[in-house]
Design a protein around this motif. Structure first.
Motif, mmCIF file in Angstrom:
data_model
loop_
_atom_site.group_PDB
_atom_site.id
_atom_site.type_symbol
_atom_site.label_atom_id
_atom_site.label_comp_id
_atom_site.label_asym_id
_atom_site.label_seq_id
_atom_site.Cartn_x
_atom_site.Cartn_y
_atom_site.Cartn_z
ATOM 1 N N SER A 1 37.240 10.617 37.083
ATOM 2 C CA SER A 1 36.781 11.341 35.896
ATOM 3 C C SER A 1 37.977 12.029 35.257
ATOM 4 O O SER A 1 39.041 12.154 35.869
ATOM 5 C CB SER A 1 35.711 12.366 36.266
ATOM 6 O OG SER A 1 36.234 13.319 37.173
ATOM 7 N N TRP A 2 37.784 12.447 34.020
ATOM 8 C CA TRP A 2 38.894 13.076 33.292
ATOM 9 C C TRP A 2 38.740 14.581 33.328
ATOM 10 O O TRP A 2 37.672 15.124 32.980
ATOM 11 C CB TRP A 2 38.903 12.565 31.852
ATOM 12 C CG TRP A 2 40.075 13.057 31.049
ATOM 13 C CD1 TRP A 2 41.385 12.980 31.386
ATOM 14 C CD2 TRP A 2 40.017 13.711 29.787
ATOM 15 N NE1 TRP A 2 42.177 13.538 30.404
ATOM 16 C CE2 TRP A 2 41.352 13.999 29.403
ATOM 17 C CE3 TRP A 2 38.982 14.092 28.934
ATOM 18 C CZ2 TRP A 2 41.668 14.639 28.201
ATOM 19 C CZ3 TRP A 2 39.292 14.722 27.745
ATOM 20 C CH2 TRP A 2 40.621 14.997 27.380
ATOM 21 N N ASP B 1 41.667 2.836 25.377
ATOM 22 C CA ASP B 1 40.356 2.375 25.849
ATOM 23 C C ASP B 1 40.480 0.950 26.378
ATOM 24 O O ASP B 1 40.521 -0.010 25.615
ATOM 25 C CB ASP B 1 39.355 2.453 24.690
ATOM 26 C CG ASP B 1 38.002 1.823 25.021
ATOM 27 O OD1 ASP B 1 37.754 1.536 26.205
ATOM 28 O OD2 ASP B 1 37.215 1.610 24.071
ATOM 29 N N LEU C 1 37.117 11.507 25.611
ATOM 30 C CA LEU C 1 38.534 11.133 25.587
ATOM 31 C C LEU C 1 39.029 10.922 24.162
ATOM 32 O O LEU C 1 40.112 11.385 23.788
ATOM 33 C CB LEU C 1 38.739 9.865 26.416
ATOM 34 C CG LEU C 1 38.732 10.051 27.936
ATOM 35 C CD1 LEU C 1 38.463 8.725 28.647
ATOM 36 C CD2 LEU C 1 40.070 10.634 28.396
ATOM 37 N N LEU D 1 32.002 9.863 28.435
ATOM 38 C CA LEU D 1 33.411 9.909 28.805
ATOM 39 C C LEU D 1 34.282 9.311 27.701
ATOM 40 O O LEU D 1 35.332 9.882 27.346
ATOM 41 C CB LEU D 1 33.626 9.156 30.120
ATOM 42 C CG LEU D 1 35.071 9.014 30.606
ATOM 43 C CD1 LEU D 1 35.704 10.371 30.860
ATOM 44 C CD2 LEU D 1 35.123 8.142 31.870
ATOM 45 N N LEU D 2 33.860 8.192 27.147
ATOM 46 C CA LEU D 2 34.615 7.525 26.082
ATOM 47 C C LEU D 2 34.795 8.451 24.880
ATOM 48 O O LEU D 2 35.910 8.610 24.350
ATOM 49 C CB LEU D 2 33.890 6.243 25.670
ATOM 50 C CG LEU D 2 34.549 5.387 24.595
ATOM 51 C CD1 LEU D 2 35.774 4.687 25.161
ATOM 52 C CD2 LEU D 2 33.562 4.363 24.047
ATOM 53 N N LEU E 1 38.217 0.036 28.868
ATOM 54 C CA LEU E 1 37.028 0.105 29.724
ATOM 55 C C LEU E 1 36.307 -1.239 29.760
ATOM 56 O O LEU E 1 36.157 -1.870 30.803
ATOM 57 C CB LEU E 1 36.098 1.213 29.222
ATOM 58 C CG LEU E 1 34.873 1.520 30.085
ATOM 59 C CD1 LEU E 1 35.273 1.944 31.490
ATOM 60 C CD2 LEU E 1 34.024 2.608 29.407
ATOM 61 N N HIS F 1 29.308 6.758 30.837
ATOM 62 C CA HIS F 1 30.513 6.119 30.317
ATOM 63 C C HIS F 1 30.671 6.364 28.817
ATOM 64 O O HIS F 1 31.790 6.557 28.326
ATOM 65 C CB HIS F 1 30.476 4.614 30.601
ATOM 66 C CG HIS F 1 30.600 4.283 32.049
ATOM 67 N ND1 HIS F 1 30.231 3.069 32.593
ATOM 68 C CD2 HIS F 1 31.058 5.031 33.100
ATOM 69 C CE1 HIS F 1 30.461 3.056 33.890
ATOM 70 N NE2 HIS F 1 30.966 4.249 34.222
ATOM 71 N N VAL G 1 42.462 6.859 34.222
ATOM 72 C CA VAL G 1 41.094 7.236 34.573
ATOM 73 C C VAL G 1 40.304 5.951 34.771
ATOM 74 O O VAL G 1 40.302 5.068 33.912
ATOM 75 C CB VAL G 1 40.445 8.091 33.467
ATOM 76 C CG1 VAL G 1 39.003 8.447 33.839
ATOM 77 C CG2 VAL G 1 41.264 9.343 33.201
ATOM 78 N N LEU H 1 42.034 4.588 30.042
ATOM 79 C CA LEU H 1 40.714 4.458 30.650
ATOM 80 C C LEU H 1 40.505 3.007 31.055
ATOM 81 O O LEU H 1 40.438 2.119 30.198
ATOM 82 C CB LEU H 1 39.624 4.896 29.666
ATOM 83 C CG LEU H 1 38.167 4.736 30.116
ATOM 84 C CD1 LEU H 1 37.874 5.620 31.322
ATOM 85 C CD2 LEU H 1 37.215 5.051 28.970
ATOM 86 N N CYS H 2 40.397 2.749 32.354
ATOM 87 C CA CYS H 2 40.305 1.385 32.871
ATOM 88 C C CYS H 2 38.893 1.090 33.377
ATOM 89 O O CYS H 2 38.301 1.895 34.098
ATOM 90 C CB CYS H 2 41.297 1.163 34.018
ATOM 91 S SG CYS H 2 43.026 1.251 33.520
ATOM 92 N N THR I 1 46.749 8.641 28.106
ATOM 93 C CA THR I 1 45.658 8.529 29.069
ATOM 94 C C THR I 1 45.029 7.152 28.912
ATOM 95 O O THR I 1 44.583 6.789 27.812
ATOM 96 C CB THR I 1 44.585 9.601 28.836
ATOM 97 O OG1 THR I 1 45.185 10.893 28.895
ATOM 98 C CG2 THR I 1 43.483 9.491 29.880
#
Length: 466
Positions: A103-104, A114, A136, A132-133, A116, A129, A79, A52-53, A50
């Motif tokens: 969203s995840w 990661d 994940l 979310l971090l 982000l 954020h 995501v 996360l961008c 997964t």
């Protein structure tokens, strides 16, 4: 080989120079993403990933990573809570060419990437954020940070937020101070660097590499191998510990200038009487003062006599609490001497030197080195060696078992031995050798050792550099 450690401004300048010479931002992003994907592929071993961008170019790197992992056969989910806001990031998302979730939904994924926010972040994440971090990171088996974990200040390692721990951090182009400095560094289990083709990068800091130390010459004798004098004080145990470490670090002759009665090993020559007599031996190559010195009038007297002797010095412990820049400014070059402060002693040096305590540990060590005109080993879990000219070396993380009483005395003893044995009189190299040997001795000593056991492991550490 040592690796450069660059600030955000130094990295930005290198990227701008590459772009000015004809390399596009998109090409730099492709190199970064492809190189990072290689490291992530080694970690994931075909497991679902997964990514996360974020909205910037760090997020663009994430899209490139996702595309390359998918091409290798990995199952990849992307995501992106924020849309891309740079041309290169938008192009990278278009090249990804697959679905992106805002969203995840907690479906799939064993390796979390990661991407982000990276270098250049100047504030904390929004609550959404940050949540979310952490979600994940907590719900995946492994976590990977691209360039830097989101929520970390690149230039000083400060944490804007509570960040998770990462199994792998892929530095893009070069290492950053946050990769080696507290409080960020302990969150990064393994750091690997990807060359993105920036060419020559202007930098003032680099990592510490294993030193190459030569054995004594075939015609060597005890004086040609380096005579190290340890100046004792009110607490003889610390100076004895330093003297023992100096023997293991290669000095041919170790003397102890002390009037304190006690059990001194037979192979350490104790010189009592007036300190001036001990310091007058022209064969002395370097002296150490500070371990067990005390802070009374006699301690000040012994420090003043040592400073006036014209001998390269290693200054440690109590001596660092009472020394001032004026004391190191005699009619001689003082960058042949070494100060070895821990955090509290570094703060004392700043206070005595009229310096403001600000900036990263790199900044602080540089200012103290410049103000006192000496080499500085700002020791601790993130040890920095600084020169008055601004050049710094960042030591890799050493065993946490080194956090034991007397460990600094052992480091000081190693430093005076390496300074005494230096054929070219380079105090900076001697300081770097000392820091590496100290950490290696800690690795050899293993778990839960006393400082005396650490000193006994210095010789084995030295063997690994021959």
């Amino acid at each position: 080989m040592a690796d450069p450690v660059v600030t955000a401004d130094e990295m930005r300048a290198a990227e701008e120079a590459a772009i000015a010479s004809g390399t596009s931002v998109e090409e730099l992003m492709h190199r970064a993403g492809e190189g990072a994907a290689e490291w992530i592929w080694r970690l994931c071993g075909g497991r679902a990933v997964t990514v996360l961008c974020g909205p910037g170019n760090n997020g663009g790197d994430g899209y490139v990573i996702a595309r390359h992992l998918r091409q290798r056969g990995a199952s990849v989910s992307v995501v992106a809570p924020l849309a891309p806001d740079t041309d290169a990031a938008r192009a990278a998302r278009a090249d990804w060419g697959d679905s992106v979730s805002e969203s995840w939904d907690e479906a799939g994924g064993e390796v979390f990437v990661d991407a982000l926010f990276g270098t250049g972040l100047s504030r904390g994440l929004s609550p959404e954020h940050q949540q979310l971090l952490h979600r994940l990171a907590n719900r995946h088996v492994n976590s990977v940070a691209i360039d830097l974990p989101s929520g970390v200040s690149s230039d000083d390692g400060a944490l804007f937020d509570d960040i998770p721990s990462y199994d792998l951090t892929v530095a893009l182009g070069a290492l950053k101070p946050a990769h080696v400095l507290l409080p960020a560094a302990p969150h990064l289990s393994m750091v690997r660097c990807v060359d993105i083709g920036l060419g020559d990068i202007h930098y003032r800091a680099e990592t510490l590499d294993r030193p190459q130390i030569a054995a004594p010459k075939s015609d060597a004798h005890k004086y040609s191998r380096g005579l190290a004098l340890v100046v004792g004080g009110a607490m003889p145990g610390a100076s004895l510990l330093a003297a023992r470490a100096a023997q293991g670090a290669g000095a041919g002759f170790v003397q102890l200038a002390s009037n304190e009665a006690g059990a001194v090993p037979h192979d350490i020559v104790q010189i009592d009487g007036e300190l001036e007599h001990a310091l007058s031996d022209e064969r002395i190559d370097a002296a150490l003062i500070g371990p067990g010195l005390g802070r009374d009038q006699d301690a000040s007297h012994r420090l003043q006599r040592s400073l006036a002797a014209g001998i390269p010095l290693v200054i440690d412990g109590d001596a660092l609490r009472i020394i001032t820049p004026a004391a190191t400014r005699f009619e001689r070059e003082w960058d042949d001497s070494i100060l070895t402060p821990h955090e509290g002693e570094l703060a004392s040096l700043e206070e005595n030197g009229g310096l403001e305590k600000r900036g990263s540990k790199l900044d602080r060590a540089r200012r103290v080195a410049d103000t006192y005109g000496t080499i500085v080993i700002a020791k601790g879990p993130d040890t920095i060696i600084a020169s008055p000219d601004g050049h710094c070396v960042c030591a890799p993380r050493s065993p946490s078992w080194l956090s034991v009483a007397g460990s600094g005395d052992v480091l000081a003893g190693i430093a005076v031995a390496r300074r005494a044995t230096s054929e070219d009189g380079d105090a900076f190299d001697a300081a770097c050798e000392a820091v590496w040997l100290h950490a290696e001795a800690g690795r050899i000593a293993g778990a839960s050792f006393a400082a005396g056991e650490l000193a006994n492991c210095v010789r084995a550490a030295l063997e690994r550099c021959l």
